[in-house]
Write a protein that holds these residues in place. Sequence first.
Motif, short mmCIF file in Angstrom:
data_model
loop_
_atom_site.label_atom_id
_atom_site.label_comp_id
_atom_site.label_asym_id
_atom_site.label_seq_id
_atom_site.Cartn_x
_atom_site.Cartn_y
_atom_site.Cartn_z
N LEU A 183 101.03 12.68 116.64
CA LEU A 183 101.95 13.65 117.24
C LEU A 183 102.41 14.67 116.20
CD1 LEU A 183 103.64 14.40 119.82
CD2 LEU A 183 105.45 12.96 118.85
N PHE A 184 102.82 14.17 115.03
CA PHE A 184 103.36 15.06 113.99
C PHE A 184 102.27 15.56 113.04
CE2 PHE A 184 107.29 12.37 114.84
CZ PHE A 184 107.94 13.35 115.57
N MET A 185 101.04 15.25 113.33
CA MET A 185 99.87 15.68 112.54
C MET A 185 100.01 15.33 111.06
SD MET A 185 99.55 19.27 114.51
CE MET A 185 97.85 19.75 114.45
N GLY A 186 100.62 14.19 110.79
CA GLY A 186 100.72 13.71 109.40
C GLY A 186 101.86 14.33 108.60
N ARG A 187 102.52 15.35 109.16
CA ARG A 187 103.55 16.06 108.39
C ARG A 187 104.82 15.23 108.19
NH1 ARG A 187 101.54 20.91 111.16
NH2 ARG A 187 102.93 20.41 112.86
N GLU A 188 105.04 14.23 109.07
CA GLU A 188 106.24 13.39 108.98
C GLU A 188 106.30 12.63 107.65
OE1 GLU A 188 103.56 12.60 110.55
OE2 GLU A 188 103.13 10.50 110.11
N ILE A 189 105.17 12.45 107.02
CA ILE A 189 105.11 11.71 105.76
C ILE A 189 105.95 12.42 104.68
CG2 ILE A 189 103.52 10.92 103.91
CD1 ILE A 189 102.87 9.38 106.37
N GLU A 190 106.07 13.75 104.80
CA GLU A 190 106.77 14.52 103.76
C GLU A 190 108.24 14.75 104.06
OE1 GLU A 190 104.14 17.89 103.81
OE2 GLU A 190 102.57 16.37 103.67
N GLN A 191 108.74 14.19 105.15
CA GLN A 191 110.12 14.51 105.52
C GLN A 191 111.14 13.96 104.51
OE1 GLN A 191 111.70 12.19 109.00
NE2 GLN A 191 109.99 10.87 108.54
N ASP A 192 112.30 14.63 104.45
CA ASP A 192 113.42 14.18 103.61
C ASP A 192 114.41 13.43 104.47
OD1 ASP A 192 112.79 15.10 101.12
OD2 ASP A 192 113.51 17.13 101.56
N PHE A 193 115.11 12.49 103.86
CA PHE A 193 116.15 11.75 104.56
C PHE A 193 117.49 12.12 103.94
CE2 PHE A 193 112.34 9.50 105.64
CZ PHE A 193 112.54 9.12 106.94
N PRO A 194 118.26 13.01 104.60
CA PRO A 194 119.52 13.46 104.01
C PRO A 194 120.53 12.34 103.85
CG PRO A 194 119.20 14.40 106.22
CD PRO A 194 117.95 13.65 105.88
N ASP A 195 121.41 12.52 102.87
CA ASP A 195 122.52 11.58 102.59
C ASP A 195 122.05 10.18 102.18
OD1 ASP A 195 124.28 13.63 103.26
OD2 ASP A 195 124.14 13.10 105.40
N ALA A 196 120.87 10.10 101.57
CA ALA A 196 120.41 8.79 101.09
C ALA A 196 121.21 8.37 99.86
CB ALA A 196 118.93 8.88 100.74
N LYS A 197 121.41 7.08 99.72
CA LYS A 197 122.06 6.56 98.52
C LYS A 197 121.02 6.13 97.48
CE LYS A 197 126.38 5.09 100.53
NZ LYS A 197 126.52 4.36 101.80
N ILE A 198 119.84 5.81 97.96
CA ILE A 198 118.75 5.47 97.05
C ILE A 198 117.45 6.14 97.50
CG2 ILE A 198 119.54 3.26 96.10
CD1 ILE A 198 118.09 1.82 98.28
N ARG A 199 116.59 6.33 96.54
CA ARG A 199 115.30 6.98 96.83
C ARG A 199 114.26 6.41 95.87
NH1 ARG A 199 113.29 11.43 94.40
NH2 ARG A 199 115.21 12.19 93.51
N VAL A 200 113.05 6.30 96.33
CA VAL A 200 111.97 5.81 95.47
C VAL A 200 111.42 6.98 94.66
CG1 VAL A 200 109.58 4.96 95.49
CG2 VAL A 200 111.30 3.90 96.97
N LYS B 124 102.64 5.38 89.65
CA LYS B 124 101.30 4.79 89.76
C LYS B 124 101.35 3.32 89.37
CE LYS B 124 96.68 5.95 88.16
NZ LYS B 124 96.33 5.84 86.75
N VAL B 125 102.13 3.03 88.35
CA VAL B 125 102.23 1.65 87.87
C VAL B 125 103.71 1.27 87.84
CG1 VAL B 125 101.76 0.12 85.92
CG2 VAL B 125 100.16 1.96 86.46
N GLY B 126 104.03 0.11 88.30
CA GLY B 126 105.42 -0.34 88.30
C GLY B 126 106.16 0.19 89.50
N LYS B 127 107.50 0.03 89.51
CA LYS B 127 108.28 0.58 90.61
C LYS B 127 109.62 1.08 90.12
CE LYS B 127 110.10 -3.72 92.49
NZ LYS B 127 110.14 -4.61 93.65
N ARG B 128 110.04 2.19 90.73
CA ARG B 128 111.26 2.85 90.27
C ARG B 128 112.08 3.31 91.47
NH1 ARG B 128 109.20 7.22 86.79
NH2 ARG B 128 108.21 5.52 85.67
N VAL B 129 113.34 2.92 91.47
CA VAL B 129 114.26 3.35 92.54
C VAL B 129 115.41 4.09 91.88
CG1 VAL B 129 115.83 2.56 94.35
CG2 VAL B 129 113.64 1.42 94.03
N ILE B 130 115.75 5.25 92.44
CA ILE B 130 116.84 6.06 91.87
C ILE B 130 118.08 5.92 92.74
CG2 ILE B 130 117.54 8.42 91.29
CD1 ILE B 130 114.58 9.08 91.06
N GLU B 131 119.22 5.65 92.11
CA GLU B 131 120.50 5.64 92.82
C GLU B 131 121.02 7.06 92.81
OE1 GLU B 131 122.36 2.63 93.62
OE2 GLU B 131 120.88 1.20 92.83
N LEU B 132 121.38 7.58 94.00
CA LEU B 132 121.78 8.99 94.06
C LEU B 132 123.30 9.13 94.08
CD1 LEU B 132 119.14 9.77 96.76
CD2 LEU B 132 119.03 10.62 94.42
#
Length: 173
Positions: A144-161, A165-173
């Motif tokens: 339906l969204f032709m793949g564009r939904e993958i790039e959407q932003d989520f406003p007012d997030a407290k954390i974000r990935v 490539k290697v390992g994992k990182r989460v940022i507290e906003l």
Amino acid sequence: KVCILRLGHRPERDQRVTTHVGLTARALGANGMYLAANDTGVVASIGDVVERWGGNFFVENDVKWKKCIREWKERGGIVAHLTMYGLEVGEVVAAVRERPEDLLIIVGAEKVPGDVYGMVDYNVSVTNQPHSEISSLAVFLDRLFMGREIEQDFPDAKIRVEPCKVGKRVIEL
Ligand code: SAM
């Protein structure tokens, strides 16, 4: 606006799948989910994700499904039901994408009441093979969204990935 109506949820066995229906809908660009059952546990776990990961995805608990469909249509929206018996997804998505109306997407659990098949604007299949409400919803939304939904932003997030490539990182906003 695109929302999901989740039918047939049995609190004793469908909590995890219904939660994943909601999380998939949210991650892939839908606005909210109507739950045709009373399960505040599902509402709370999706609410917790929204609180931390942002966006405005809503869950409405304990809706009456016939009323939900009727009111959606009265407000001018269109309704699609995901079922292996429906028309091919590409065909339906091409038609729906041309239409400006809000879209309600119905997914079932075990057996969907027969009335549903006749109440909707489109019965739509993601292959005519039996699989899952989570996979069919994911494919439908991505088409339906032709793949564009993958790039959407989520406003007012407290954390974000922070993708790495290697390992994992989460940022507290
Ligand atoms: N056997 C059940 C019936 O006939 O209603 C469906 C069970 S299936 C595990 C649960 C849900 O997954 C269905 O209600 C439908 O929404 C979705 N689903 C399963 N296979 C599908 C397919 N090939 N295309 C679209 N939706 C599908």
